[in-house]
Design a protein around this motif. Structure first.
Motif, PDB file in Angstrom:
ATOM      1  N   ARG A 116       0.817  -1.210   0.000  1.00  7.70           N
ATOM      2  CA  ARG A 116       0.000   0.000   0.000  1.00  7.70           C
ATOM      3  C   ARG A 116       0.855   1.266   0.000  1.00  7.70           C
ATOM      4  N   GLY A 117       0.388   2.255  -0.761  1.00  4.65           N
ATOM      5  CA  GLY A 117       1.043   3.543  -0.812  1.00  4.65           C
ATOM      6  C   GLY A 117       0.013   4.636  -0.631  1.00  4.65           C
ATOM      7  N   LEU A 118       0.475   5.841  -0.332  1.00  4.64           N
ATOM      8  CA  LEU A 118      -0.401   6.984  -0.136  1.00  4.64           C
ATOM      9  C   LEU A 118       0.042   8.102  -1.067  1.00  4.64           C
ATOM     10  N   CYS A 119      -0.906   8.623  -1.848  1.00  3.18           N
ATOM     11  CA  CYS A 119      -0.657   9.710  -2.792  1.00  3.18           C
ATOM     12  C   CYS A 119      -1.434  10.939  -2.345  1.00  3.18           C
ATOM     13  N   THR A 120      -0.897  12.124  -2.662  1.00  3.06           N
ATOM     14  CA  THR A 120      -1.611  13.364  -2.392  1.00  3.06           C
ATOM     15  C   THR A 120      -1.110  14.466  -3.304  1.00  3.06           C
ATOM     16  N   ASP A 121      -1.895  15.537  -3.379  1.00  6.73           N
ATOM     17  CA  ASP A 121      -1.475  16.747  -4.070  1.00  6.73           C
ATOM     18  C   ASP A 121      -1.330  17.902  -3.086  1.00  6.73           C
ATOM     19  N   VAL A 122      -1.348  17.618  -1.801  1.00  4.36           N
ATOM     20  CA  VAL A 122      -1.240  18.642  -0.770  1.00  4.36           C
ATOM     21  C   VAL A 122       0.182  19.201  -0.752  1.00  4.36           C
ATOM     22  N   ALA A 123       0.304  20.527  -0.852  1.00  2.00           N
ATOM     23  CA  ALA A 123       1.573  21.242  -0.711  1.00  2.00           C
ATOM     24  C   ALA A 123       2.692  20.644  -1.544  1.00  2.00           C
ATOM     25  N   GLU A 124       2.379  20.254  -2.743  1.00  2.00           N
ATOM     26  CA  GLU A 124       3.438  19.671  -3.559  1.00  2.00           C
ATOM     27  C   GLU A 124       3.703  20.527  -4.784  1.00  2.00           C
TER      28      GLU A 124
END
Length: 190
Positions: A116-124
């Motif tokens: 499992r991995g976690l992706c985000t677009d927060v503060a990137e």
């Protein structure tokens, strides 16, 4: 349906029994036995007050603040490709189970076990134009041995992880995309 919105289709047009009596009081439109259209705005419809309050509410204008996105990648049962970029390309880690983030997000976490991995677009920072790179060795580990005694996968400078591949329980590859902004080279191991 692609976006799992099929739940919203059934209440649009209702159904009637063989005598023409509407039987779906959730539908926005129905037709009686004579073919007369019945709808949510008709007198006596139990939803009319709330419906009219909703559609007559003052509208808001202007810029809408972007929403943060979080996506879990789960490769326990096969590949989990959320990137349109990578879906259009050949297999980037042949023989391995792999997952990648949507094109607008980056990988920020991996589970210690399982896939499992976690992706985000927060503060990137956004991705830059340029090729994505598959890393399956330690050629970019240049800031010292940050995991003594373990194999390490690290993206090149000014790029970030957007996907990963596993062979069984072992990490086999890292998918990296170039960053549109300069990234720091200091930090700590987690």
């Amino acid at each position: 349906m692609k976006n799992d919105t099929d739940f919203a289709q059934w209440p649009l047009v209702g159904w009637s029994d063989d005598k023409g009596t509407p039987n779906d009081n959730w539908a926005l439109l129905s037709y009686d036995a004579s073919g007369k259209k019945l709808g949510v705005e008709d007198d006596g419809d139990w939803r009319a007050t709330d419906w009219n309050k909703l559609v007559n509410a003052p509208a808001k204008t202007g810029r809408i603040a972007p929403a943060n996105h979080w996506n879990i990648v789960d490769i326990d049962h096969g590949d989990w490709n959320l990137s349109r970029t990578m879906l259009a390309k050949a297999d980037w880690s042949p023989g391995n189970s792999k997952g990648n983030c949507p094109d607008t997000e980056r990988l920020i976490g991996l589970s210690r076990s399982h896939g499992r991995g976690l992706c985000t677009d927060v503060a990137e920072p956004p991705k830059a134009a340029g090729a994505w790179e598959t890393v399956n060795d330690e050629r970019y580990v240049k800031q010292g041995d940050w995991a003594n005694g373990y194999d390490k996968l690290q993206c090149p400078v000014n790029s970030f992880a957007v996907g990963y591949g596993m062979k069984g329980p072992a990490m086999a590859s890292l998918l990296c995309a170039p960053s549109a902004a300069t990234l720091p080279t200091t930090g700590h191991s987690v």
